[in-house]
Scaffold this active site. Sequence first.
Site, mmCIF file in Angstrom:
data_model
loop_
_atom_site.group_PDB
_atom_site.id
_atom_site.type_symbol
_atom_site.label_atom_id
_atom_site.label_comp_id
_atom_site.label_asym_id
_atom_site.label_seq_id
_atom_site.Cartn_x
_atom_site.Cartn_y
_atom_site.Cartn_z
ATOM 1 N N THR A 178 0.818 -1.223 0.000
ATOM 2 C CA THR A 178 0.000 0.000 0.000
ATOM 3 C C THR A 178 0.850 1.271 0.000
ATOM 4 O O THR A 178 0.697 2.114 -0.891
ATOM 5 C CB THR A 178 -0.983 -0.021 1.171
ATOM 6 N N ASP A 213 -7.974 3.930 -0.767
ATOM 7 C CA ASP A 213 -6.763 4.350 -0.057
ATOM 8 C C ASP A 213 -6.086 5.548 -0.736
ATOM 9 O O ASP A 213 -4.869 5.559 -0.956
ATOM 10 C CB ASP A 213 -5.779 3.194 0.073
ATOM 11 N N ASP A 232 -11.839 3.610 2.509
ATOM 12 C CA ASP A 232 -10.757 3.936 3.455
ATOM 13 C C ASP A 232 -9.828 5.000 2.875
ATOM 14 O O ASP A 232 -8.601 4.915 3.003
ATOM 15 C CB ASP A 232 -9.942 2.682 3.796
ATOM 16 N N ARG A 245 -14.129 3.602 9.859
ATOM 17 C CA ARG A 245 -14.020 2.360 10.608
ATOM 18 C C ARG A 245 -12.640 2.303 11.243
ATOM 19 O O ARG A 245 -11.711 2.998 10.850
ATOM 20 C CB ARG A 245 -14.284 1.153 9.709
ATOM 21 N N TRP A 281 -9.148 0.901 12.212
ATOM 22 C CA TRP A 281 -8.089 0.055 11.659
ATOM 23 C C TRP A 281 -7.059 -0.247 12.737
ATOM 24 O O TRP A 281 -6.417 0.658 13.278
ATOM 25 C CB TRP A 281 -7.446 0.758 10.463
#
Length: 684
Positions: free
Chosen positions: A455, A514, A541, A602, A604
């Site tokens: 990522t 992302d 996200d 949310r 993580w």
Amino acid sequence: MRSTPRTARHRRPQRVLAIGVPLALAASGVLAYGSVFGLGPGDEERAAAAEAPAGATVAADGFASVNALGQNGTYGGRGGRTVTVKTLADLEKYAAASEPYVIVVAGEISMAPVGKEIKVASDKTIIGSGTLGHIVGGGFFLGQGVHNVIIRNLTIRDSYQGVWNDKEHDFDAIQMDGAHHVWIDHNDLRRTADGLIDVRKDSTYVTVSWNRLSNANKAFGIGWTPNLVTDITIHHNWIRETEQRNPSTDNAAHAHLYNNFMEDAAGTSIKSSYSNYARGRTRMLLENSYFQGMNNPVIRDATAALVQRGNIFSGTSGRNENGGGAAFDPKQYYGYTLDAAGNVPALVKSKAGPRGSVGTAAASTAAATRTLTVAKDGSGQYKTVQAAVDAVPADNPSRVVISVKPGTYRETVNVPASKPHITIQGSGASRKDTVIVYGNAAGMRKPDGSGTYGTPGSATVAIRSDDSQLRNLTVSNDFDEAANQSLNGHQAVALLTTADKVVLHGLIVTGDQDTLELESAAKDKPGRVYVTNSYIVGNVDFIFGRATAVIDRSVITLKKRWNGTSAGYITAPSTQAGRNGILINRSTINGDVSASSFYLGRNWHPGGDTAADPQATVRDSTLSAAIKRTPWTDMGGFSWKGDRFAEYMNTGPGAGPKSTDRPHLTEPQAASQEVSDWLGNWTP
């Protein structure tokens, strides 16, 4: 939501003023660098076309920083022409001009006649050159409607006419009648015939900071009006050997006094009759100040509200009062940081008053700031952004600006941790003009065969160095999810930060999953990021990481997924315990997606990290109907209710009332979750 919405006379200040772009331009979506007002007419032989001297481009804090009355903070003549004056005639001419000016006083200027007050027009910075700038025998006058004025680093003295409590000569150092957005900072004001500072006739949005006020009958008076209009901040001043009005505050709507040192020295002929006075219907907050030897240090009328917190009184006598009900909370209007009251005398003695390093020629600063140009067509020094970054030496001690001409730059850019103080900015009129784009994704294999990108490695632009900035750009990851469904790992980062004190201003950051990753260099390292006046686009996200990040006055746009469906999560914080996470403040969440299809976020916990304590707060923002009624959800087997998620005073169709599934901050909680709480001692 509360049934009764909060009302306020003020809007909180936009920090864009502190980082170099006037709000009027930011609001229009046009970012300009350099002069924003143009040059004034004539007098080229006296005017310096070079940049303003050190300390002349700083914006005010306190109430002077608040956006109101059509004025966005107080930044004086910044962006106008810089002139240096040594005569009364020149000072009067430029102070009264209709154009913005930075006026550098580089010598001793005597008033003729004694007591003359120079009329100052709007959009002026009047600043002393080091300790050379003296105004002798008079002062300045700011009349009705005058605004956006800074008076800084000057010594204004000696209009005293031999009578201590002078009723014949109203000779002030600085007088304002009906002015607004005025900053009086780092001056030495002494021996005047009346008061040192008068803030009268509904003058408002005033900050008085880091001054020395001494040897006069009156330090300064505030108000003198039946109207509750004046808002004023007074901090870090050394007020000594003044008999009264230290200050006297009459019918002030909000008077915030903090970290001041009031001193009546023993063994002198000057004896204080009183120090701070809350008169009429004033609402005053007085905190962390130090009173030495003062008689009647704090007094109030029965009609005034005065709250004291954390003050120290040494050798004082007489009245020391508070009460009358609650005053106000300054953090509703601006951020500030208190120094310990016990440190105040030494602090203001060493730092208040004119500074030798302020108002001097900017040549050394200009020389220290290096600019590199990038242009695809070869008209710059470099054809790629990365080539310019590579040209910056490791451990560069001062800022390097990489100015990128309009165009689309298909490349990845990595700013390593060894190269701090780098600014990458587009030179076009719009953030859309300069685009840095690439299409890597987490599951893609690297060309050298060393594995997949992961990522963070997928980022189009990675900022790993402290005190770095991106401005007036578009940063995009255009990875095609639809064409790569067999790929394991669709995270595709447009912009990654892993550093502290990073400013992202005037950007478009766009991707799908992302989009914007905000991290710190390590779990035990700070990673503060300030995002303002920007657009962030994504679907899953797409604002995430463990950084202490503020998204302020920006637009968050929700995007459909690769297959046209509407579903996603805005934030995925992985905050470490004891740190602040993601704060979305005064922003708008919108997008062409289905109603009730997106979560605000949310929790993580990377790799199942039980020590993580994710935090996201969304406050004072407008939420579209896309936000779910229950806006937070679990991730990776961890319940979001065990972490830190909340809202405060949001509006729009996506906002909703407080419930067990939709936590709202209480007023005291909200007071500790402001932008200043996230940024700490850093002012971008």
